[in-house]
Write a protein that holds these residues in place. Structure first.
Motif, short mmCIF file in Angstrom:
data_model
loop_
_atom_site.label_atom_id
_atom_site.label_comp_id
_atom_site.label_asym_id
_atom_site.label_seq_id
_atom_site.Cartn_x
_atom_site.Cartn_y
_atom_site.Cartn_z
N ARG A 16 0.83 -1.22 0.00
CA ARG A 16 0.00 0.00 0.00
C ARG A 16 0.86 1.26 0.00
N LEU A 17 1.92 1.27 0.79
CA LEU A 17 2.79 2.44 0.81
C LEU A 17 3.48 2.65 -0.52
N GLU A 18 3.96 1.56 -1.12
CA GLU A 18 4.61 1.66 -2.42
C GLU A 18 3.66 2.25 -3.45
N PHE A 19 2.42 1.81 -3.43
CA PHE A 19 1.43 2.32 -4.37
C PHE A 19 1.18 3.81 -4.14
N ASP A 20 0.98 4.19 -2.88
CA ASP A 20 0.65 5.58 -2.57
C ASP A 20 1.80 6.54 -2.81
N LEU A 21 3.02 6.06 -2.76
CA LEU A 21 4.18 6.92 -2.93
C LEU A 21 4.75 6.93 -4.35
N ASP A 22 4.18 6.13 -5.22
CA ASP A 22 4.67 6.02 -6.59
C ASP A 22 4.13 7.17 -7.45
N ASP A 23 5.03 7.97 -8.01
CA ASP A 23 4.63 9.11 -8.84
C ASP A 23 3.85 8.72 -10.08
N ARG A 24 4.10 7.52 -10.60
CA ARG A 24 3.35 7.07 -11.79
C ARG A 24 1.86 7.00 -11.48
N ASN A 25 1.54 6.57 -10.28
CA ASN A 25 0.13 6.48 -9.91
C ASN A 25 -0.51 7.86 -9.87
N ASP A 26 0.23 8.85 -9.37
CA ASP A 26 -0.29 10.22 -9.35
C ASP A 26 -0.58 10.72 -10.75
N GLN A 27 0.29 10.40 -11.70
CA GLN A 27 0.10 10.83 -13.08
C GLN A 27 -1.15 10.20 -13.68
N ILE A 28 -1.32 8.91 -13.47
CA ILE A 28 -2.49 8.21 -13.99
C ILE A 28 -3.75 8.74 -13.33
N ARG A 29 -3.72 8.88 -12.01
CA ARG A 29 -4.91 9.34 -11.29
C ARG A 29 -5.31 10.76 -11.71
N ALA A 30 -4.34 11.65 -11.85
CA ALA A 30 -4.64 13.02 -12.26
C ALA A 30 -5.27 13.03 -13.66
N PHE A 31 -4.76 12.20 -14.55
CA PHE A 31 -5.29 12.14 -15.90
C PHE A 31 -6.73 11.65 -15.92
N GLU A 54 1.88 5.10 -20.05
CA GLU A 54 2.01 4.53 -21.39
C GLU A 54 1.20 3.23 -21.52
N GLU A 55 1.21 2.43 -20.45
CA GLU A 55 0.41 1.20 -20.47
C GLU A 55 -1.07 1.53 -20.53
N LEU A 56 -1.50 2.55 -19.82
CA LEU A 56 -2.89 2.99 -19.87
C LEU A 56 -3.24 3.45 -21.28
N ARG A 57 -2.35 4.21 -21.90
CA ARG A 57 -2.61 4.69 -23.26
C ARG A 57 -2.77 3.55 -24.25
N GLY A 58 -2.11 2.43 -24.01
CA GLY A 58 -2.20 1.28 -24.90
C GLY A 58 -3.33 0.33 -24.57
N ALA A 59 -4.10 0.66 -23.53
CA ALA A 59 -5.16 -0.23 -23.09
C ALA A 59 -6.32 -0.26 -24.08
N ASP A 60 -6.94 -1.41 -24.17
CA ASP A 60 -8.14 -1.52 -24.99
C ASP A 60 -9.38 -1.49 -24.09
#
Length: 83
Positions: A16-31, A54-60
């Motif tokens: 949970r801490l790793e998820f909450d502190l990961d900047d990639r998650n902030d980018q995805i969530r803000a988008f 990038e993985e989100l952008r490639g999602a179907d």
């Protein structure tokens, strides 16, 4: 003796801490929170599913629909914003 409810083990706490502190998650969530109808719970669920923007952008459609709490309308809106 009584048992504490909502107690988590060390591995879960670290996850949970790793998820909450990961900047990639902030980018995805803000988008995705800019998409109409996407709130904090849904954005967090989407961020957990995708390792990067990038993985989100490639999602179907199917992959987005498989995320808990993401309905057809949200999928349409996210895909429209991505493309």
């Amino acid at each position: 003796m009584f048992e504490l409810q909502n107690e988590i083990d060390t591995d879960e706490l670290e996850r949970r801490l790793e998820f909450d502190l990961d900047d990639r998650n902030d980018q995805i969530r803000a988008f995705v929170e800019d998409v109409n109808g996407v709130g904090p719970k849904t954005s967090k669920a989407i961020a957990r599913e995708f390792a990067s923007f990038e993985e989100l952008r490639g999602a179907d459609r199917e992959r987005l629909e498989s995320v808990h709490g993401v309905g057809e309308g949200t999928v349409e809106a996210v895909l429209k914003r991505i493309h």
